[in-house]
Design a protein around this motif. Structure first.
Motif, PDB file in Angstrom:
ATOM      1  N   LYS A  75     -10.657   4.032   0.703  1.00 39.58           N
ATOM      2  CA  LYS A  75     -10.443   5.403   0.248  1.00 39.58           C
ATOM      3  C   LYS A  75      -9.586   5.445  -1.011  1.00 39.58           C
ATOM      4  O   LYS A  75      -9.918   6.133  -1.984  1.00 39.58           O
ATOM      5  CB  LYS A  75      -9.783   6.224   1.362  1.00 39.58           C
ATOM      6  CG  LYS A  75      -9.568   7.689   1.010  1.00 39.58           C
ATOM      7  CD  LYS A  75      -8.954   8.449   2.183  1.00 39.58           C
ATOM      8  CE  LYS A  75      -8.736   9.918   1.837  1.00 39.58           C
ATOM      9  NZ  LYS A  75      -8.126  10.659   2.972  1.00 39.58           N
ATOM     10  N   ILE A  76      -8.490   4.686  -1.011  1.00 38.69           N
ATOM     11  CA  ILE A  76      -7.607   4.667  -2.180  1.00 38.69           C
ATOM     12  C   ILE A  76      -8.317   4.045  -3.377  1.00 38.69           C
ATOM     13  O   ILE A  76      -8.129   4.453  -4.522  1.00 38.69           O
ATOM     14  CB  ILE A  76      -6.309   3.903  -1.858  1.00 38.69           C
ATOM     15  CG1 ILE A  76      -5.521   4.644  -0.770  1.00 38.69           C
ATOM     16  CG2 ILE A  76      -5.448   3.732  -3.110  1.00 38.69           C
ATOM     17  CD1 ILE A  76      -4.322   3.880  -0.240  1.00 38.69           C
TER      18      ILE A  76
ATOM     19  N   VAL B 111       0.831  -1.198   0.000  1.00 35.08           N
ATOM     20  CA  VAL B 111       0.000   0.000   0.000  1.00 35.08           C
ATOM     21  C   VAL B 111       0.866   1.249   0.000  1.00 35.08           C
ATOM     22  O   VAL B 111       0.560   2.238  -0.674  1.00 35.08           O
ATOM     23  CB  VAL B 111      -0.943  -0.007   1.223  1.00 35.08           C
ATOM     24  CG1 VAL B 111      -1.685   1.324   1.341  1.00 35.08           C
ATOM     25  CG2 VAL B 111      -1.929  -1.161   1.130  1.00 35.08           C
ATOM     26  N   ARG B 112       1.969   1.210   0.752  1.00 35.19           N
ATOM     27  CA  ARG B 112       2.825   2.387   0.881  1.00 35.19           C
ATOM     28  C   ARG B 112       3.596   2.708  -0.404  1.00 35.19           C
ATOM     29  O   ARG B 112       4.263   3.747  -0.483  1.00 35.19           O
ATOM     30  CB  ARG B 112       3.805   2.190   2.042  1.00 35.19           C
ATOM     31  CG  ARG B 112       3.109   2.055   3.393  1.00 35.19           C
ATOM     32  CD  ARG B 112       2.277   3.276   3.738  1.00 35.19           C
ATOM     33  NE  ARG B 112       1.593   3.150   5.032  1.00 35.19           N
ATOM     34  CZ  ARG B 112       0.305   3.380   5.215  1.00 35.19           C
ATOM     35  NH1 ARG B 112      -0.453   3.744   4.196  1.00 35.19           N
ATOM     36  NH2 ARG B 112      -0.247   3.248   6.409  1.00 35.19           N
TER      37      ARG B 112
ATOM     38  N   ILE C 183      -2.720  -1.346   8.681  1.00 31.32           N
ATOM     39  CA  ILE C 183      -3.405  -0.500   7.704  1.00 31.32           C
ATOM     40  C   ILE C 183      -4.880  -0.901   7.704  1.00 31.32           C
ATOM     41  O   ILE C 183      -5.221  -2.057   7.464  1.00 31.32           O
ATOM     42  CB  ILE C 183      -2.798  -0.664   6.297  1.00 31.32           C
ATOM     43  CG1 ILE C 183      -1.370  -0.108   6.267  1.00 31.32           C
ATOM     44  CG2 ILE C 183      -3.670   0.025   5.249  1.00 31.32           C
ATOM     45  CD1 ILE C 183      -0.659  -0.274   4.941  1.00 31.32           C
TER      46      ILE C 183
ATOM     47  N   GLU D 268     -10.493   0.931   5.912  1.00 29.13           N
ATOM     48  CA  GLU D 268     -10.960   2.248   5.480  1.00 29.13           C
ATOM     49  C   GLU D 268      -9.958   2.935   4.553  1.00 29.13           C
ATOM     50  O   GLU D 268     -10.337   3.650   3.622  1.00 29.13           O
ATOM     51  CB  GLU D 268     -11.233   3.138   6.701  1.00 29.13           C
ATOM     52  CG  GLU D 268     -12.413   2.708   7.541  1.00 29.13           C
ATOM     53  CD  GLU D 268     -12.114   1.513   8.428  1.00 29.13           C
ATOM     54  OE1 GLU D 268     -13.077   0.905   8.938  1.00 29.13           O
ATOM     55  OE2 GLU D 268     -10.908   1.176   8.605  1.00 29.13           O
ATOM     56  N   GLU D 269      -8.662   2.712   4.826  1.00 33.19           N
ATOM     57  CA  GLU D 269      -7.651   3.325   3.962  1.00 33.19           C
ATOM     58  C   GLU D 269      -7.669   2.689   2.574  1.00 33.19           C
ATOM     59  O   GLU D 269      -7.538   3.381   1.557  1.00 33.19           O
ATOM     60  CB  GLU D 269      -6.263   3.188   4.590  1.00 33.19           C
ATOM     61  CG  GLU D 269      -5.174   3.865   3.766  1.00 33.19           C
ATOM     62  CD  GLU D 269      -3.832   3.933   4.470  1.00 33.19           C
ATOM     63  OE1 GLU D 269      -2.834   4.280   3.803  1.00 33.19           O
ATOM     64  OE2 GLU D 269      -3.769   3.644   5.688  1.00 33.19           O
ATOM     65  N   LEU D 270      -7.833   1.370   2.535  1.00 34.37           N
ATOM     66  CA  LEU D 270      -7.919   0.679   1.249  1.00 34.37           C
ATOM     67  C   LEU D 270      -9.139   1.165   0.464  1.00 34.37           C
ATOM     68  O   LEU D 270      -9.060   1.411  -0.740  1.00 34.37           O
ATOM     69  CB  LEU D 270      -8.011  -0.836   1.452  1.00 34.37           C
ATOM     70  CG  LEU D 270      -6.849  -1.504   2.192  1.00 34.37           C
ATOM     71  CD1 LEU D 270      -7.123  -2.992   2.346  1.00 34.37           C
ATOM     72  CD2 LEU D 270      -5.532  -1.283   1.461  1.00 34.37           C
TER      73      LEU D 270
ATOM     74  N   ALA E 134     -12.492  -4.683   2.938  1.00 38.51           N
ATOM     75  CA  ALA E 134     -12.453  -3.633   1.921  1.00 38.51           C
ATOM     76  C   ALA E 134     -13.141  -4.089   0.641  1.00 38.51           C
ATOM     77  O   ALA E 134     -13.858  -3.314  -0.009  1.00 38.51           O
ATOM     78  CB  ALA E 134     -11.012  -3.227   1.639  1.00 38.51           C
TER      79      ALA E 134
ATOM     80  N   GLU F 134       3.288  -3.992   6.778  1.00 39.57           N
ATOM     81  CA  GLU F 134       2.152  -3.089   6.650  1.00 39.57           C
ATOM     82  C   GLU F 134       0.986  -3.493   7.549  1.00 39.57           C
ATOM     83  O   GLU F 134      -0.176  -3.204   7.255  1.00 39.57           O
ATOM     84  CB  GLU F 134       1.700  -3.005   5.189  1.00 39.57           C
ATOM     85  CG  GLU F 134       2.772  -2.403   4.284  1.00 39.57           C
ATOM     86  CD  GLU F 134       2.259  -1.941   2.936  1.00 39.57           C
ATOM     87  OE1 GLU F 134       2.903  -1.079   2.317  1.00 39.57           O
ATOM     88  OE2 GLU F 134       1.199  -2.439   2.495  1.00 39.57           O
TER      89      GLU F 134
END
Length: 264
Positions: free
Chosen positions: A80-81, A40-41, A73, A76-78, A117, A70
């Motif tokens: 959003k991306i 992800v990073r 993580i 929610e971050e996944l 996700a 990672e």
């Protein structure tokens, strides 16, 4: 035309000639490619490639090898991306008990986060499973009970029971160059049992180049070789396997516009 549903165009192997690699794919009849996230990073690198080429899409996720790197993580971050128009899937995530590069509990934890996700976005989860058939089947069945999510068992090299369970749960099965290897009769036998409307093809480039390129760097153009062997294995023409696997791709990767293929 064919689709390479899983490759890694951001890897250093392609840095010097990415344009040429994508041109060769087009010349070989490969209309679309999905370049798969492993960290992800490092998404910015993946995103730049997908944005630079009209026929390249991407995913967002953490490979099980990097599950400890990672850890934490959130789904929610996944999610959003994944709102980016070129992000069409979640992953790759899963379980790898062959290399065990990350603790198994963190691999499982990461897999469940990615499932969450995929469930929320309804984008397909790209699953990496190696020598972890029983645990993978158990997690998929448990999570499916919490709410349906689309998924694909990528680069299938597991046993017949995981293939059966994956299909039973509504998943798809993708075959790579491994299908073409002389010692892969068991994988070809499994391919015969997968319903035609659940089959996809991929390269996993730069890895696992199919015969006759085995031992060389793999690239998306070579998905045509795997497709030819899959066609022979299940008893259809190469034109038919292209139609079948491309139709399945669009049914699974619903965010990819069908017009994308027509524009190639």
């Amino acid at each position: 035309m064919l689709v390479d549903s899983h490759c890694h165009l951001d890897f250093p192997d392609f840095e010097a000639e990415r344009d040429a690699v994508i041109d060769r794919a087009r010349e070989a009849g490969v209309g679309l490619m999905v370049t798969i996230s492993t960290r992800v990073r490092q998404f910015e690198r993946i995103r730049a490639i997908a944005e630079a080429y009209g026929n390249v899409y991407c995913t967002i996720g953490t490979h099980p090898h990097n599950a400890d790197e990672e850890a934490g993580i959130p789904a929610e971050e996944l999610v959003k991306i994944a709102a980016h128009p070129k992000v069409v899937g979640i992953g790759e995530a899963g379980l790898d008990y062959h290399y065990d590069k990350a603790p198994r509990d963190l691999q499982a934890q990461g897999l469940r986060v990615h499932i969450a996700a995929a469930r929320e976005t309804q984008l397909p989860l790209v699953i990496h499973a190696r020598q972890a058939d029983e645990d993978m089947a158990a997690i998929l069945e448990d999570e499916m009970g919490k709410g349906a999510f689309p998924f694909i068992l990528h680069c299938f090299s597991s046993g017949p029971e995981l293939a059966r369970k994956g299909v039973e749960l509504g998943g798809y099965v993708s075959f790579s160059g491994i299908l073409t290897f002389k010692n892969s009769q068991e994988i070809r036998d499994i391919a015969k049992t997968v319903p035609q409307d659940r089959l996809l093809v991929e390269t996993d480039a730069p890895y696992l180049a199919p015969i006759p390129y085995r031992g060389k760097r793999n690239e998306p153009a070579f998905v045509a070789n795997t497709a030819a062997v899959l066609a022979e294995t299940i008893g259809v023409t190469q034109e038919e396997i292209a139609r079948i696997t491309t139709e399945n791709f669009f049914r699974l990767f619903t965010k990819v516009p069908r017009e994308a293929m027509k524009e190639i």
